[in-house]
Design a protein around this motif. Structure first.
Motif, short mmCIF file in Angstrom:
data_model
loop_
_atom_site.label_atom_id
_atom_site.label_comp_id
_atom_site.label_asym_id
_atom_site.label_seq_id
_atom_site.Cartn_x
_atom_site.Cartn_y
_atom_site.Cartn_z
N LYS A 51 21.87 42.55 -87.76
CA LYS A 51 21.19 42.57 -88.91
C LYS A 51 22.26 43.98 -90.02
O LYS A 51 21.77 43.52 -90.82
CB LYS A 51 19.29 42.83 -89.22
CG LYS A 51 19.00 42.75 -90.83
CD LYS A 51 19.48 41.30 -91.41
CE LYS A 51 19.07 40.48 -91.43
NZ LYS A 51 17.58 39.91 -92.02
N ALA A 93 26.61 44.38 -97.85
CA ALA A 93 25.46 43.18 -98.47
C ALA A 93 25.16 43.65 -100.29
O ALA A 93 25.01 42.83 -100.59
CB ALA A 93 24.22 43.28 -97.30
N HIS A 109 26.56 39.87 -100.75
CA HIS A 109 26.02 39.25 -99.66
C HIS A 109 24.60 38.82 -100.84
O HIS A 109 24.39 39.88 -101.78
CB HIS A 109 25.70 39.53 -98.88
CG HIS A 109 26.87 39.77 -98.02
ND1 HIS A 109 27.63 38.55 -97.79
CD2 HIS A 109 27.12 40.86 -97.56
CE1 HIS A 109 28.17 39.27 -96.26
NE2 HIS A 109 28.32 40.15 -96.51
N THR A 149 32.66 46.87 -89.54
CA THR A 149 31.76 46.89 -89.75
C THR A 149 30.73 47.09 -88.79
O THR A 149 29.64 47.46 -88.93
CB THR A 149 31.53 45.02 -89.65
OG1 THR A 149 32.05 44.35 -88.36
CG2 THR A 149 32.81 44.95 -90.11
N TYR A 200 25.54 43.55 -90.97
CA TYR A 200 25.27 42.56 -92.03
C TYR A 200 25.31 43.37 -93.33
O TYR A 200 25.28 43.39 -94.89
CB TYR A 200 24.29 41.38 -91.43
CG TYR A 200 24.72 40.60 -93.19
CD1 TYR A 200 25.22 39.38 -93.52
CD2 TYR A 200 23.45 40.49 -93.70
CE1 TYR A 200 24.87 38.58 -94.52
CE2 TYR A 200 22.89 39.05 -94.91
CZ TYR A 200 24.10 38.37 -94.97
OH TYR A 200 23.82 37.85 -96.06
#
Length: 542
Positions: A154, A162, A166, A33, A157
């Motif tokens: 951020k 994303a 997401h 990540t 993410y």
């Protein structure tokens, strides 16, 4: 006196990688990540979203269990693993990685001792020489450590899938990231070095992601056809309206003052052209029935019963108009009706009011673009809207049983663009297989999407494609997975599943670029039974 800018703790060794454990998957592992700015793996070829499945050839299965993950690669207790195997600072290790759903890659890099940085005044810093972690703030509202922690959170993410995993608003996220430019420029100017370079590289990657892919050419034939349809139907509506008014002119009386209940015998059978109304101001529910209320205490009132068969036909025609012509039809209505001798007393705006019921004969909606003569019905018992016969959707041949998932989705996109609702609905499955968190799947053969849900998603799809969406294309197709094996004894069919990702293009600053928000759906699931035709199981708008 010289100041020590870097201090190390050799008892705590790290890769500088951050990961999330992936437990319930065909291939468990630790998904990358983030890669810290001072990690040797920054320059190793390792990528965010890579799935680490081995270290120096050793399986990570012992750590891929609830409660056992802490010493795993990239986890907060990773240092315990290196202590256990007797690793040394700057020792080279090899990570076994799966990329893009299956590509096997070996990545080499060095582990390092925990590092603590200081600026030239001896203050704890983000990197050797600064900026300081807490003070001074360099005229920014928050300290560098606080800002960088939120910045990394951020970006991790965003960059960690994303776009695929997401629901984000890519243009809003882009705006927020662009606000960091001043601070990053300050960092590059005042604290040049590897830390500043890494911050710039990460920020640039996020900016490029959020800007979206650029399309040099977008075929807008469907939008041109849609505009022509709107104009054609509007012209037909005007002709039909004028003809209708000519037919009823001899029976039409001024709408106000409204006919009084005590003299209704004089007005029953006459026709009135009611003024335009909106749902917010004129439509109410009283004693379980819905009425359109027009008038005032001064002029008197008329009521149109909206749950009547003729008004149902009007709404049905309006749905077809929105599905085939203009999904952005304004919520503005006008009825022409025949006065009845039926009085009503209802509560309107908190007060009881009385008036006569009007039976609708015709109705208009939007910018005078929709007209329906409810006196007339076709062979199906429905009332056509003016111009309906002239704008039948151009249907294409349905994809064959051997069509690929990408071809099925391509037909779905075409159907939405060219208002081919019948073809669109046929692409959806009349079953669904559900996969639970523990990995097992169940086939629900009795399931079928409701006509309401399909109609709602169709209308949303048409609103999107005639609004902010300029094009939709198949981006990529995932790997086909067999989620249920056939069982001849119970007649259970095999079920295969695949995920298809779509790109939605909008117009931003004169460029067509991909974007995401809550109104578009990038991820779609298709399934097939016994290797038959692929069907869409994601009941959602485009």
């Amino acid at each position: 006196m010289s100041v020590e800018l870097v201090r190390t703790d050799n008892s705590s060794l790290l890769t500088g990688i951050k990961t999330d454990a992936v437990l319930y998957s065909e291939t468990p592992g630790f998904r990358v990540t983030w890669i810290e700015w001072d990690s040797d793996f920054r320059n190793s070829g390792l990528q965010i979203q890579d799935l680490v499945v081995s270290v120096d050839g050793n399986s990570l299965d012992p750590f891929l269990k609830p409660g056992k993950m802490s010493p795993g690669i990239g986890q907060y207790g990773e240092y315990m693993y290196w202590q256990q195997v007797g690793a040394k600072p700057d020792q080279e290790i090899t990570l076994g990685v799966l990329r893009n759903g299956g590509e096997k890659v070996e990545i080499k890099g060095k582990i390092h001792a925990s590092r603590f940085y200081y600026d030239r005044q001896g203050r704890p810093a983000m990197a050797p020489g600064g900026p300081a972690r807490l003070f001074p703030k360099d005229d920014f509202s928050d300290a560098w450590s606080s800002w960088y922690e939120k910045f990394v959170w951020k970006l991790s993410y965003l960059l960690d899938g994303a776009w695929d995993r997401h629901n984000i608003n890519s243009r809003q996220e882009l705006k927020e990231q662009e606000e960091h430019k001043g601070r990053i420029d300050f960092l590059l100017k005042n604290y040049p070095g590897p830390f500043a370079d890494a911050v710039l590289a990460d920020w640039t990657a996020a900016i490029n992601l959020l800007k979206g892919k650029k399309a040099d050419d977008v075929d807008l034939e469907y939008k041109e056809l849609g505009a022509k349809r709107v104009e054609l139907v509007k012209q037909e509506a005007a002709k039909a309206w004028n003809a209708f008014k000519g037919e009823i002119s001899a029976q039409t009386i001024p709408v106000f003052p409204a006919a009084r209940i005590d003299s209704r015998d004089q007005f029953a059978g006459k026709i009135v052209e009611l003024p335009w109304i909106t749902p917010r101001d004129n439509i109410i529910n009283d004693l379980g029935k819905t009425y359109a209320v027009v008038g005032s205490q001064y002029d008197g009132y008329y009521f149109v019963l909206l749950s009547s068969p003729e008004v149902y036909r009007f709404y049905d025609a309006m749905y077809r108009y929105k599905a085939q012509v203009n999904p952005r039809l304004g919520e503005r209505y006008q009825y022409v009706g025949r006065i009845t001798d039926e009085p009503r007393m209802i509560t309107f705006r908190g007060s009881p009011v009385s008036g006569l019921l009007v039976r609708a004969l015709a109705g208009r909606a939007g910018d005078e673009e929709l007209f329906v003569d409810m006196r007339k019905t076709n062979e199906k018992g429905k009332s056509d809207f003016a111009g309906e016969a002239a704008i039948k959707p151009s249907a294409a041949s349905m994809p064959g049983d051997g069509a690929s998932p990408a071809q099925v989705m391509g037909e779905m996109i075409r159907a939405v663009k060219f208002a081919d609702e019948d073809s669109w609905k046929k692409l959806f499955a009349g079953w669904r297989a559900i996969t639970y968190d523990d990995g097992h799947s169940v086939l629900d053969s009795s399931y079928a999407p409701s006509s309401y849900s399909l109609s709602s998603e169709w209308e949303r799809s048409r609103q999107a494609i005639t609004g902010s969406v300029y094009d939709v294309r198949v981006d990529k197709v995932g790997r086909v997975r067999r989620i249920i094996k056939s069982d001849p004894e119970t007649n259970l069919p095999s079920v295969d599943e695949v995920t298809v990702f779509l790109d939605h293009y909008g117009l931003f600053d004169g460029e067509y670029r991909t974007f995401l928000n809550l109104n578009v759906h990038r991820r779609w699931t298709l399934q097939r039974l016994n290797e038959g035709p692929w069907k869409i199981t994601s009941v959602q708008s485009i």
